[in-house]
Write a protein that holds these residues in place. Structure first.
Motif, PDB file in Angstrom:
ATOM      1  N   LEU A 154      16.805  73.738  54.578  1.00  0.00           N
ATOM      2  CA  LEU A 154      17.317  73.746  53.204  1.00  0.00           C
ATOM      3  C   LEU A 154      16.687  74.883  52.408  1.00  0.00           C
ATOM      4  CD1 LEU A 154      19.096  72.299  51.113  1.00  0.00           C
ATOM      5  CD2 LEU A 154      17.110  70.899  50.513  1.00  0.00           C
ATOM      6  N   ALA A 155      15.381  75.108  52.596  1.00  0.00           N
ATOM      7  CA  ALA A 155      14.703  76.202  51.902  1.00  0.00           C
ATOM      8  C   ALA A 155      15.310  77.545  52.275  1.00  0.00           C
ATOM      9  CB  ALA A 155      13.208  76.177  52.232  1.00  0.00           C
ATOM     10  N   ALA A 156      15.538  77.759  53.579  1.00  0.00           N
ATOM     11  CA  ALA A 156      16.121  79.021  54.038  1.00  0.00           C
ATOM     12  C   ALA A 156      17.520  79.208  53.470  1.00  0.00           C
ATOM     13  CB  ALA A 156      16.154  79.039  55.567  1.00  0.00           C
ATOM     14  N   THR A 157      18.315  78.145  53.463  1.00  0.00           N
ATOM     15  CA  THR A 157      19.681  78.220  52.928  1.00  0.00           C
ATOM     16  C   THR A 157      19.668  78.592  51.453  1.00  0.00           C
ATOM     17  OG1 THR A 157      20.378  76.526  54.506  1.00  0.00           O
ATOM     18  CG2 THR A 157      21.847  76.973  52.655  1.00  0.00           C
ATOM     19  N   ALA A 158      18.786  77.945  50.680  1.00  0.00           N
ATOM     20  CA  ALA A 158      18.717  78.219  49.244  1.00  0.00           C
ATOM     21  C   ALA A 158      18.290  79.656  48.977  1.00  0.00           C
ATOM     22  CB  ALA A 158      17.755  77.240  48.579  1.00  0.00           C
ATOM     23  N   MET A 159      17.313  80.149  49.729  1.00  0.00           N
ATOM     24  CA  MET A 159      16.852  81.526  49.520  1.00  0.00           C
ATOM     25  C   MET A 159      17.958  82.532  49.826  1.00  0.00           C
ATOM     26  SD  MET A 159      12.881  81.577  50.835  1.00  0.00           S
ATOM     27  CE  MET A 159      13.092  80.621  52.351  1.00  0.00           C
ATOM     28  N   VAL A 193      16.876  55.416  59.391  1.00  0.00           N
ATOM     29  CA  VAL A 193      15.868  56.222  58.698  1.00  0.00           C
ATOM     30  C   VAL A 193      16.423  57.617  58.414  1.00  0.00           C
ATOM     31  CG1 VAL A 193      13.539  57.170  58.787  1.00  0.00           C
ATOM     32  CG2 VAL A 193      14.008  54.924  59.784  1.00  0.00           C
ATOM     33  N   TYR A 194      17.070  58.204  59.420  1.00  0.00           N
ATOM     34  CA  TYR A 194      17.664  59.530  59.236  1.00  0.00           C
ATOM     35  C   TYR A 194      18.765  59.498  58.174  1.00  0.00           C
ATOM     36  CZ  TYR A 194      15.241  61.427  63.310  1.00  0.00           C
ATOM     37  OH  TYR A 194      14.282  61.876  64.187  1.00  0.00           O
ATOM     38  N   ILE A 195      19.573  58.453  58.190  1.00  0.00           N
ATOM     39  CA  ILE A 195      20.643  58.350  57.195  1.00  0.00           C
ATOM     40  C   ILE A 195      20.056  58.282  55.794  1.00  0.00           C
ATOM     41  CG2 ILE A 195      22.480  56.861  56.307  1.00  0.00           C
ATOM     42  CD1 ILE A 195      23.079  56.074  59.217  1.00  0.00           C
ATOM     43  N   SER A 196      19.032  57.464  55.603  1.00  0.00           N
ATOM     44  CA  SER A 196      18.400  57.350  54.282  1.00  0.00           C
ATOM     45  C   SER A 196      17.838  58.696  53.836  1.00  0.00           C
ATOM     46  CB  SER A 196      17.290  56.302  54.313  1.00  0.00           C
ATOM     47  OG  SER A 196      16.168  56.748  55.069  1.00  0.00           O
ATOM     48  N   PHE A 197      17.205  59.409  54.769  1.00  0.00           N
ATOM     49  CA  PHE A 197      16.605  60.694  54.411  1.00  0.00           C
ATOM     50  C   PHE A 197      17.657  61.707  53.983  1.00  0.00           C
ATOM     51  CE2 PHE A 197      15.704  65.011  55.939  1.00  0.00           C
ATOM     52  CZ  PHE A 197      14.726  65.352  55.010  1.00  0.00           C
ATOM     53  N   PHE A 198      18.729  61.845  54.763  1.00  0.00           N
ATOM     54  CA  PHE A 198      19.725  62.872  54.440  1.00  0.00           C
ATOM     55  C   PHE A 198      20.506  62.520  53.172  1.00  0.00           C
ATOM     56  CE2 PHE A 198      19.071  64.062  58.929  1.00  0.00           C
ATOM     57  CZ  PHE A 198      18.779  65.412  58.728  1.00  0.00           C
ATOM     58  N   LEU A 199      20.694  61.243  52.898  1.00  0.00           N
ATOM     59  CA  LEU A 199      21.299  60.862  51.629  1.00  0.00           C
ATOM     60  C   LEU A 199      20.398  61.254  50.455  1.00  0.00           C
ATOM     61  CD1 LEU A 199      22.719  57.324  52.530  1.00  0.00           C
ATOM     62  CD2 LEU A 199      24.067  59.335  51.878  1.00  0.00           C
ATOM     63  N   LEU A 200      19.106  60.976  50.580  1.00  0.00           N
ATOM     64  CA  LEU A 200      18.167  61.350  49.523  1.00  0.00           C
ATOM     65  C   LEU A 200      18.058  62.860  49.403  1.00  0.00           C
ATOM     66  CD1 LEU A 200      15.373  58.713  50.191  1.00  0.00           C
ATOM     67  CD2 LEU A 200      16.771  58.878  48.129  1.00  0.00           C
ATOM     68  N   LEU A 201      18.064  63.561  50.522  1.00  0.00           N
ATOM     69  CA  LEU A 201      17.961  65.019  50.485  1.00  0.00           C
ATOM     70  C   LEU A 201      19.161  65.634  49.771  1.00  0.00           C
ATOM     71  CD1 LEU A 201      16.222  67.401  51.477  1.00  0.00           C
ATOM     72  CD2 LEU A 201      17.693  67.513  53.496  1.00  0.00           C
ATOM     73  N   ALA A 202      20.354  65.084  50.008  1.00  0.00           N
ATOM     74  CA  ALA A 202      21.546  65.599  49.328  1.00  0.00           C
ATOM     75  C   ALA A 202      21.470  65.332  47.827  1.00  0.00           C
ATOM     76  CB  ALA A 202      22.797  64.949  49.919  1.00  0.00           C
ATOM     77  N   GLY A 203      21.075  64.121  47.450  1.00  0.00           N
ATOM     78  CA  GLY A 203      20.981  63.796  46.024  1.00  0.00           C
ATOM     79  C   GLY A 203      19.927  64.608  45.309  1.00  0.00           C
ATOM     80  N   LEU A 204      18.749  64.737  45.913  1.00  0.00           N
ATOM     81  CA  LEU A 204      17.671  65.494  45.279  1.00  0.00           C
ATOM     82  C   LEU A 204      17.905  66.998  45.378  1.00  0.00           C
ATOM     83  CD1 LEU A 204      14.591  63.385  46.417  1.00  0.00           C
ATOM     84  CD2 LEU A 204      15.807  63.327  44.240  1.00  0.00           C
ATOM     85  N   GLY A 205      18.653  67.441  46.402  1.00  0.00           N
ATOM     86  CA  GLY A 205      19.029  68.849  46.476  1.00  0.00           C
ATOM     87  C   GLY A 205      19.845  69.269  45.271  1.00  0.00           C
ATOM     88  N   PRO A 258      23.050  74.019  49.742  1.00  0.00           N
ATOM     89  CA  PRO A 258      24.415  74.145  49.234  1.00  0.00           C
ATOM     90  C   PRO A 258      24.781  73.145  48.128  1.00  0.00           C
ATOM     91  CG  PRO A 258      24.429  72.869  51.243  1.00  0.00           C
ATOM     92  CD  PRO A 258      22.987  73.219  50.986  1.00  0.00           C
ATOM     93  N   PHE A 259      23.796  72.590  47.465  1.00  0.00           N
ATOM     94  CA  PHE A 259      24.059  71.587  46.417  1.00  0.00           C
ATOM     95  C   PHE A 259      23.912  72.206  45.023  1.00  0.00           C
ATOM     96  CE2 PHE A 259      21.803  69.632  50.045  1.00  0.00           C
ATOM     97  CZ  PHE A 259      22.842  68.890  50.567  1.00  0.00           C
ATOM     98  N   HIS A 260      24.202  73.494  44.895  1.00  0.00           N
ATOM     99  CA  HIS A 260      23.904  74.257  43.680  1.00  0.00           C
ATOM    100  C   HIS A 260      25.139  74.617  42.866  1.00  0.00           C
ATOM    101  CE1 HIS A 260      25.521  77.195  46.404  1.00  0.00           C
ATOM    102  NE2 HIS A 260      25.617  78.062  45.411  1.00  0.00           N
ATOM    103  N   THR A 261      26.325  74.263  43.329  1.00  0.00           N
ATOM    104  CA  THR A 261      27.550  74.831  42.763  1.00  0.00           C
ATOM    105  C   THR A 261      27.732  74.527  41.282  1.00  0.00           C
ATOM    106  OG1 THR A 261      28.737  72.881  43.587  1.00  0.00           O
ATOM    107  CG2 THR A 261      28.761  74.855  44.968  1.00  0.00           C
ATOM    108  N   TRP A 262      27.094  73.488  40.795  1.00  0.00           N
ATOM    109  CA  TRP A 262      27.202  73.132  39.386  1.00  0.00           C
ATOM    110  C   TRP A 262      26.410  74.082  38.483  1.00  0.00           C
ATOM    111  CZ3 TRP A 262      22.627  72.028  36.833  1.00  0.00           C
ATOM    112  CH2 TRP A 262      21.520  71.818  37.649  1.00  0.00           C
ATOM    113  N   ALA A 263      25.344  74.667  38.997  1.00  0.00           N
ATOM    114  CA  ALA A 263      24.354  75.342  38.154  1.00  0.00           C
ATOM    115  C   ALA A 263      24.916  76.516  37.345  1.00  0.00           C
ATOM    116  CB  ALA A 263      23.163  75.783  39.002  1.00  0.00           C
TER     117      ALA A 263
END
Length: 507
Positions: A297-302, A215-227, A234-239
């Protein structure tokens, strides 16, 4: 047979907003092929706006649905959540196309102007599918329809090297993120034996202790993709590179509509699938770890978004990094989830999305006006703007104040509602980060005002404001003020439209 026919007609009526975009895209693509190459494609742009308006009318008519309507064997749902998000997508796309009409053929950088306009229709259709989907398959179809069309729009300026470079990075990074999403979905299917979000939630509530790690693996994979999709660090480098390479209206579309679609998918997927995970077996609820990960993730992005924007001198890249920080703010209501005094973070998220839509599109309209005069996208192009185009400068000030979160604007109340939600859920550390990073953002936002009022612009090119760009700019500025003057009624409308228990959990 009659009953089956009535059901089909009813289904079609519920799908009217999406079908409007499909029909319009087909008709306009044929029209573009039939028109001589020398003919103007401007009418196609206006027809795209008309199609978006018609689709919006159909969506508004669905706002009064008392209970969610399930279509396609439960894979597609019409509910308050979907209707609100669809209206956000349609409004954002209409203003984006209007922005493109103001830019003109030469500024868009492509000979395929007709394709440029009507490609926004399938992209927005993909976003609408993401908002209504309650099945992994339809979710992924909507995600890829939006993504692939966005890749084309970014790379449509084939003769401009920075656009080709941005499109290449976007495709590579987008493909990797889609792979993460698909891989995460495969774990969910393996755990539940179903692609239905509701059936997956039932399985995760009673997941065996030995399968908790999956369950944790599925969540973190989805979180990385949707991030990646919402451009959250840290999934913003393309922007920054993609925004700089894309035409200004396309960058605006990625910043607003594509980001909003990512949050729609994220909100429905995370609440419908992971809410209550592990609770049925008496284990420590997995959902607590899920929402803590959102908070991190929210804190990191801010922090990362605001820190990187402090030294940015290119306006497009600055807006991209501002978007990273704003993705962090919009993740806070997702992380806040539910409590005794906090019924749902959706109204807070939706209010800020609406405010973000107007203040961001207005900022891109201002950038288009200035870059048309100066020939570049650097911040120094705004120097002396108050003396060269005072009304435009006043509108930009309103938008900058809203982006910075200064009273009384839509951006201020959007952040305030999100902050109150975090405090109600006792996420004090996250609220402190939000306050501190918002204060740091004043530096680069007010740097724009400093350029307009305190830097000499003498000898600079004359600033001309095309009608379409002026309308986009002032609609955005006026909406930012109205949202600040009427925050209560708007938030109340959003709360009335959305019913947490039925929209996300009703079977």
């Amino acid at each position: 047979m009659d009953q089956l026919q009535r059901l089909r007609v009813e289904d079609i009526s519920y799908l009217a907003p999406e079908l409007t975009l499909v029909i319009a895209a087909v008709i306009l693509s044929v029209l573009d092929l039939l028109l001589p190459r020398s003919a103007s494609r401007t009418p196609i742009g206006w027809l795209v706006i008309a199609a978006l308006a018609v689709s919006g009318v159909f969506a508004v008519l669905q706002a009064g649905v008392d209970q969610p309507v399930d279509l396609l064997n439960g894979a597609y749902r019409i509910d308050g959540f979907a209707v609100v998000m669809k209206l956000v997508f349609l409004a954002g796309t209409a203003l984006t196309v209007l922005l493109g009409l103001g830019e003109g053929k030469n500024r868009l950088g492509t000979e395929d102007v007709g394709e440029y306009y009507y490609f926004f229709l399938p992209a927005t259709l993909g976003a609408m599918i993401m908002a209504s989907s309650t099945d992994l398959i339809t979710l992924f179809v909507g995600l890829e329809l939006l993504s692939i069309t966005s890749y084309i729009l970014v790379g449509i300026r084939k003769k401009i090297s920075v656009s080709v470079e941005g499109a290449f990075k976007y495709i590579v990074m987008g493909g990797i993120s889609s792979a993460f999403v698909l891989y995460g979905m495969s774990f969910l299917y393996g755990l539940s034996g179903s692609t239905s979000l509701f059936q997956i939630n039932d399985a995760l509530r009673n997941v065996a202790e030995g399968n908790a790690a999956l369950v944790y693996i599925s969540f973190f994979l989805l979180l990385a993709g949707l991030g990646f999709k919402v451009a959250a660090a840290p999934f913003h480098t393309w922007a920054p590179d993609v925004y700089q390479g894309a035409a200004t209206p396309v960058a605006a579309y990625l910043a607003v509509v594509s980001k909003a679609a990512g949050f729609a998918l994220l909100f429905r997927l995370m609440y419908t699938v992971y809410w209550g995970a592990g609770a049925g077996t008496g284990q420590y609820p997995i959902q607590e770890d899920v929402f803590f990960a959102f908070a991190v993730l929210a804190a990191t992005a801010m922090i990362v978004g605001n820190a990187m924007a402090l030294r940015q001198m290119n306006t497009k890249r600055l807006l991209a990094l501002s978007g990273v920080a704003n993705a962090g703010y919009m993740l806070v209501p997702v992380a806040s989830h539910l409590g005794v005094f906090h019924a749902s973070g959706f109204a807070e998220l939706a209010y800020y999305l609406v405010a973000y839509l107007f203040m961001n599109l207005g900022a891109f309209a201002a950038l288009s006006i200035v870059s048309m005069a100066e020939g570049h996208d650097e911040l120094r192009g705004f120097a002396g703007l108050y003396h060269r185009a005072p009304l435009t400068a006043i509108a930009v000030v309103i938008l900058v104040l809203s982006l910075a979160g200064i009273p009384v604007t839509g951006g201020f109340f959007g952040k305030l509602f999100i902050l109150f939600g975090a405090l109600q859920m006792k996420l004090f550390w996250l609220a402190i980060i939000m306050i501190v990073t918002s204060a740091f953002s004043f530096y680069y936002y007010f740097g724009l005002i400093r350029q307009m009022f305190m830097r000499p612009g003498y000898g600079s090119a004359e600033v001309r404001v095309p009608a379409a760009l002026g309308v986009t700019l002032w609609i955005s500025a006026a909406a930012s003020v109205l949202l600040g003057l009427l925050p209560g009624p708007v938030l109340g409308m959003l709360e009335d439209a959305f019913r947490f228990g039925t929209d996300l959990f009703y079977r």
